[in-house]
Design an enzyme around this catalytic site. Structure first.
Site, PDB file in Angstrom:
ATOM      1  N   ASP A 200       2.602   9.418   1.618  1.00 37.19           N
ATOM      2  CA  ASP A 200       2.036   8.465   0.665  1.00 37.19           C
ATOM      3  C   ASP A 200       1.165   9.142  -0.388  1.00 37.19           C
ATOM      4  OD1 ASP A 200       1.735   5.683  -0.136  1.00 37.19           O
ATOM      5  OD2 ASP A 200      -0.350   5.858   0.540  1.00 37.19           O
ATOM      6  N   HIS A 281      -2.329  -0.201  -2.749  1.00 33.77           N
ATOM      7  CA  HIS A 281      -2.358  -0.264  -4.212  1.00 33.77           C
ATOM      8  C   HIS A 281      -1.909   1.027  -4.890  1.00 33.77           C
ATOM      9  CE1 HIS A 281      -4.453  -4.073  -3.856  1.00 33.77           C
ATOM     10  NE2 HIS A 281      -5.329  -3.496  -3.039  1.00 33.77           N
ATOM     11  N   ARG A 282      -1.596   2.049  -4.091  1.00 26.99           N
ATOM     12  CA  ARG A 282      -1.221   3.320  -4.710  1.00 26.99           C
ATOM     13  C   ARG A 282       0.039   3.184  -5.552  1.00 26.99           C
ATOM     14  NH1 ARG A 282      -2.679   6.807   0.244  1.00 26.99           N
ATOM     15  NH2 ARG A 282      -4.779   7.511  -0.261  1.00 26.99           N
ATOM     16  N   SER A 283       0.976   2.358  -5.110  1.00 28.50           N
ATOM     17  CA  SER A 283       2.215   2.219  -5.879  1.00 28.50           C
ATOM     18  C   SER A 283       1.954   1.570  -7.233  1.00 28.50           C
ATOM     19  CB  SER A 283       3.244   1.404  -5.093  1.00 28.50           C
ATOM     20  OG  SER A 283       2.815   0.073  -4.905  1.00 28.50           O
ATOM     21  N   ALA A 286       0.432   4.235  -9.423  1.00 29.71           N
ATOM     22  CA  ALA A 286       1.402   5.279  -9.778  1.00 29.71           C
ATOM     23  C   ALA A 286       2.426   4.771 -10.784  1.00 29.71           C
ATOM     24  CB  ALA A 286       2.104   5.786  -8.513  1.00 29.71           C
TER      25      ALA A 286
END
Length: 390
Positions: A200, A281-283, A286
């Site tokens: 991730d 929330h990383r997606s 990104a």
């Protein structure tokens, strides 16, 4: 020892999604790096090493082993920051952005740094020898066959990647220094998977496959043979294309913060992550960062749906969950469904799906950007800007 010559990035053929992912990270390292999956001999390592020539030089404190910038203080090593606070002028120089390779057999001391015994004995004071994390600060940390990296080194990289800081407490030494790097890993999935928490950490993920077009494969062989027979002449022949592509990257870095991000586009990125069942929330971050970097490379002043769609193709492959492994080859079709529906409104009237029933409705109609493959949008543009772009 003579420094090895890297194959020119602009001379690479095919693999547009791989080259796009690398260029986006060159424009905005905050995207979080890239994981490159594929079989041996597909050009993964060649592309990564070629990227270094396109990266802009950076201003660093002349005598600092951590590549500290002259400002701000929170991006500097303690000693450099203390010198600034004491009013000491710092001499700076321009240096190439580093590309540091982390060997699988590296020791923990080699990675984080350790006591330099010889200098300590000679000088009577403890001397810290910086490791690979220090050398990679503000540059690229490259791990070939990253899935084979020992767990204790994975833990070290997770800590540094998460905090941007390397802390060393050992042998009477207490050192803290910045360790902000762009993490690039290559792997063959047949040799093992990555731990989920490490997976991730990569902002983008691409799968590299062998080129099936006979004419392209023929040209790959010709270019590789020409490079191996005379690397200097081959690189010289691609100098104009390399300079043009490098200027495109530098220009995009300079204009990145001026690229507009309308609320409806932010909502579109969030909606895609929710529709694809991605946790955290990383997606979202990104997708937005990659889309903004792509817009900057395309010399556009705002992020649009085309850029969001292309970015999602690179951000989501390693985040769609173990239960969707068999469907990853059809990511484009699934993403088209997730991208369907009326445009997301902003504020309280947002049409982002909040339940399974709403998600079904949101996917019922379709209006998908016209890109046909990840990276096609960028390289269709670059062929008009960069001489001999493949």
């Amino acid at each position: 020892m003579k420094e090895s010559i890297a194959f020119p990035f602009s001379a690479l053929i095919g693999q547009e999604d791989l080259r796009t992912a690398l260029l986006l990270n060159a424009v905005d390292p905050a995207i979080g790096g890239v994981l490159i999956q594929g079989h041996k001999g597909a050009g993964k390592s060649t592309a990564v090493r070629a990227l270094a020539a396109l990266l802009p030089d950076m201003e660093v404190v002349a005598d600092c082993p951590y590549h500290c910038p002259p400002a701000p203080l929170d991006a500097m090593h303690d000693e450099c920051a203390a010198r600034v606070l004491a009013g000491e002028p710092l001499k700076t120089v321009m240096r190439p952005m580093p590309l540091v390779e982390l060997p699988l057999a590296a020791t923990e001391d080699r990675v984080v740094g350790s006591l330099h015994l010889e200098k300590t004995l000679a000088g009577g004071q403890r001397y810290f020898e910086p490791g690979l994390l220090a050398a990679a600060n503000r540059g690229i940390l490259y791990v070939d066959e990253v899935n084979l990296l020992p767990d204790h080194l994975v833990d070290l990289l997770l800590d540094a990647a998460g905090s941007g800081i390397n802390r060393v407490e050992r042998e009477g030494i207490s050192v803290t220094h910045p360790a902000r790097f762009l993490l690039v890993g290559t792997m063959n999935p047949e040799e093992g998977e990555l731990r989920p928490q490490f997976l991730d950490r990569f902002g983008l993920c691409v799968t590299v496959r062998g080129i099936e077009n006979i004419a392209q494969r023929r040209e790959v062989i010709r270019r590789r043979m020409a490079f191996e027979e005379n690397p200097e002449d081959f690189v010289k022949a691609w100098t104009q294309a390399e300079q043009a592509l490098r200027q495109q990257v530098v220009r995009a870095r300079q204009t990145l913060d001026n690229v507009a991000l309308p609320d409806e586009i932010l909502d579109r990125a969030i909606g895609i992550s929710l529709a694809m069942g991605v946790q955290g929330h990383r997606s979202d971050l990104a997708i937005v960062r990659a889309a903004r970097a792509l817009s900057a490379l395309l010399e556009r002043d705002r992020v649009g749906e085309e850029e969001i769609f292309e970015a999602a193709l690179l951000v989501l492959p390693h985040r769609i969950g173990a239960e969707a492994m068999e469907e990853r080859s059809d990511l484009r079709g699934r993403l088209q469904k997730a991208f369907s529906g009326e445009k997301v409104k902003q504020g309280e009237d947002s049409n982002i799906p909040e339940s399974a029933e709403e998600l079904d409705d949101w996917e019922s109609s379709m209006e998908v950007p016209g890109a046909t493959a990840a990276g096609s949008l960028l390289f269709s543009f670059l062929k008009k800007k960069v001489p001999n772009a493949s």
